[in-house]
Write a protein that holds these residues in place. Structure first.
Motif, PDB file in Angstrom:
ATOM      1  N   PRO A  20      -5.184  -6.539  -9.879  1.00  0.00           N
ATOM      2  CA  PRO A  20      -5.524  -5.112  -9.932  1.00  0.00           C
ATOM      3  C   PRO A  20      -4.479  -4.250  -9.217  1.00  0.00           C
ATOM      4  CG  PRO A  20      -7.424  -6.441  -9.303  1.00  0.00           C
ATOM      5  CD  PRO A  20      -6.244  -7.345  -9.254  1.00  0.00           C
TER       6      PRO A  20
ATOM      7  N   ALA B  69      -5.921   5.391  -8.618  1.00  0.00           N
ATOM      8  CA  ALA B  69      -6.933   6.441  -8.506  1.00  0.00           C
ATOM      9  C   ALA B  69      -6.312   7.753  -8.024  1.00  0.00           C
ATOM     10  CB  ALA B  69      -8.040   6.009  -7.549  1.00  0.00           C
TER      11      ALA B  69
ATOM     12  N   THR C 265      -0.497   4.332  -0.764  1.00  0.00           N
ATOM     13  CA  THR C 265      -1.467   5.426  -0.809  1.00  0.00           C
ATOM     14  C   THR C 265      -0.852   6.727  -0.283  1.00  0.00           C
ATOM     15  OG1 THR C 265      -3.317   3.897  -0.528  1.00  0.00           O
ATOM     16  CG2 THR C 265      -3.729   6.203  -0.008  1.00  0.00           C
TER      17      THR C 265
ATOM     18  N   ALA D 155      -3.068   4.920  -4.893  1.00  0.00           N
ATOM     19  CA  ALA D 155      -4.075   5.981  -4.916  1.00  0.00           C
ATOM     20  C   ALA D 155      -3.506   7.269  -4.315  1.00  0.00           C
ATOM     21  CB  ALA D 155      -5.319   5.553  -4.140  1.00  0.00           C
TER      22      ALA D 155
ATOM     23  N   THR E 110      -6.773  -0.156 -11.994  1.00  0.00           N
ATOM     24  CA  THR E 110      -8.043   0.480 -11.643  1.00  0.00           C
ATOM     25  C   THR E 110      -7.809   1.953 -11.314  1.00  0.00           C
ATOM     26  OG1 THR E 110      -7.851  -0.071  -9.286  1.00  0.00           O
ATOM     27  CG2 THR E 110      -8.935  -1.683 -10.711  1.00  0.00           C
ATOM     28  N   GLY E 111      -8.865   2.754 -11.470  1.00  0.00           N
ATOM     29  CA  GLY E 111      -8.783   4.162 -11.114  1.00  0.00           C
ATOM     30  C   GLY E 111      -8.129   5.040 -12.149  1.00  0.00           C
TER      31      GLY E 111
ATOM     32  N   HIS F 172      -1.541  -0.645  -4.137  1.00  0.00           N
ATOM     33  CA  HIS F 172      -2.298   0.604  -4.087  1.00  0.00           C
ATOM     34  C   HIS F 172      -1.380   1.821  -4.213  1.00  0.00           C
ATOM     35  CE1 HIS F 172      -5.935  -1.593  -2.799  1.00  0.00           C
ATOM     36  NE2 HIS F 172      -5.064  -2.352  -2.143  1.00  0.00           N
TER      37      HIS F 172
ATOM     38  N   ASP G 203       0.834  -1.200   0.000  1.00  0.00           N
ATOM     39  CA  ASP G 203       0.000   0.000   0.000  1.00  0.00           C
ATOM     40  C   ASP G 203       0.874   1.257   0.000  1.00  0.00           C
ATOM     41  OD1 ASP G 203      -1.910   1.934   0.265  1.00  0.00           O
ATOM     42  OD2 ASP G 203      -2.894   1.057   2.013  1.00  0.00           O
TER      43      ASP G 203
ATOM     44  N   ASP H  33      -2.905  -6.220  -6.503  1.00  0.00           N
ATOM     45  CA  ASP H  33      -3.582  -5.694  -5.321  1.00  0.00           C
ATOM     46  C   ASP H  33      -2.692  -4.658  -4.639  1.00  0.00           C
ATOM     47  OD1 ASP H  33      -5.686  -5.405  -3.516  1.00  0.00           O
ATOM     48  OD2 ASP H  33      -4.883  -6.909  -2.136  1.00  0.00           O
TER      49      ASP H  33
ATOM     50  N   ASP I 150      -4.193  -0.126  -8.097  1.00  0.00           N
ATOM     51  CA  ASP I 150      -5.011   1.076  -7.951  1.00  0.00           C
ATOM     52  C   ASP I 150      -4.182   2.340  -8.180  1.00  0.00           C
ATOM     53  OD1 ASP I 150      -6.894   2.958  -7.312  1.00  0.00           O
ATOM     54  OD2 ASP I 150      -6.907   2.526  -5.160  1.00  0.00           O
TER      55      ASP I 150
END
Length: 233
Positions: free
Chosen positions: A178, A182, A141, A161, A200-201, A159, A139, A157, A180
Motif C-alpha cells: 500500500p 490521501a 507526509t 498523505a 490508498t486514499g 506515505h 514517510d 507502506d 498512501d
C-alpha cells in the motif's frame, strides 16, 4: 547568572570574543572528523566530499550540508532534521531509519538510495531525484515534492498523505504494498506504467488531475479518464 566573555589584548586594543556555534568556543565539535555518532548539529559543512563515509546515528540536525557529497555513505539512524541539503548528493547511500524531517532539499539527489523507514515529513524537496530509490516504509507526509522524480522507485507502506506532488514523476515505479496518497496534490503527476491498484486514499478527482497511460492500473472503484491531461513523451 554571570556571563564571562574572553578578552584578548592586541596592540593596545581590546578584542571581545563571543561564543558562536560555528567557532572554537561553542562549536569545536564542528571540526570533528566524520564518523559514526558524530555531532555536527548546527554546523556548516558545505561543499564537502564525504562519499563512502560512515555517519551511522550521526547528529546533523539543522546543519548546513548543501552541495556536499554523501554518496555511498552509511547514514542509518542519522538525524538530519531541519538540515539544509540543497543540491546535496546521497546517491546509493543508506538512509534507513534516518530523520530528514523538515529538511530544505531543493534538487537533492537520492538516486538508488536505501531509505526504508526514513522520515521525510514536511520536507521541502522540490525537484529532488529519487530515481530507483528503495522507499519501503518511508514517510513523505506533508512534504513539498513538486517536480520530484520517483522513476523506477520501489514503494510500499510509503506515505504521501497531504504531500504536494505537482508535476512529480512516478513513471515505472514499483509498488510492493500500500502507498498512501490521501489528500495529496497530484496536478500533472506522472503515473505512466504504474500499478496503483494497492494505493490508498486516492479519489477520482485526484486521478483526473494526474497523468497515466494504457499501462496505468487504478484501485478498485476508480476509473481511467477519457483523456489524460499529459501528452506522451
Amino acid at each position: 547568572m554571570k556571563i564571562f566573555i574572553p578578552i584578548i589584548v592586541i596592540a593596545g586594543g581590546l578584542v571581545l570574543l563571543f561564543p558562536n556555534k560555528h567557532n572554537g568556543f561553542g562549536g569545536g565539535r564542528c571540526r570533528t572528523d566524520a564518523g559514526p555518532e558524530v555531532n555536527w548539529a548546527d554546523c556548516k559543512k558545505r561543499m564537502l566530499m564525504l562519499k563512502d563515509s560512515n555517519f551511522e546515528k550521526a547528529k546533523m540536525a539543522e546543519a548546513d550540508l548543501s552541495n556536499s557529497d554523501f554518496s555511498r555513505s552509511k547514514l542509518v539512524g542519522a538525524d538530519l532534521t531541519k538540515a539544509a541539503i540543497i543540491r546535496t548528493s546521497f546517491v546509493k547511500a543508506d538512509l534507513s531509519s534516518a530523520s530528514l524531517q523538515k529538511v530544505e532539499g531543493y534538487r537533492s539527489d537520492f538516486g538508488s538510495v536505501m531509505a526504508t523507514q526514513t522520515k521525510f515529513t514536511m520536507a521541502e524537496m522540490q525537484r529532488a531525484n529519487f530515481t530507483e530509490a528503495t522507499l519501503l516504509g518511508a514517510d513523505f507526509t506533508k512534504a513539498e515534492l513538486g517536480r520530484a522524480v520517483f522513476k523506477g522507485a520501489e514503494l510500499g507502506d510509503t506515505h504521501f498523505a497531504m504531500a504536494n506532488l505537482a508535476r512529480a514523476s512516478f513513471k515505472n515505479a514499483s509498488m510492493k504494498g500500500p502507498v498512501d496518497f490521501a489528500n495529496a496534490f497530484l496536478f500533472l503527476t506522472r503515473f505512466e506504467g504504474v500499478d496503483l491498484s494497492q494505493a490508498t486514499g486516492l479519489k477520482q478527482d485526484q486521478i483526473a488531475l494526474s497523468c497515466g497511460n494504457s499501462k496505468t492500473k487504478l484501485p478498485q472503484g476508480l476509473t481511467i479518464p477519457v483523456e489524460w491531461p499529459c501528452e506522451e513523451d
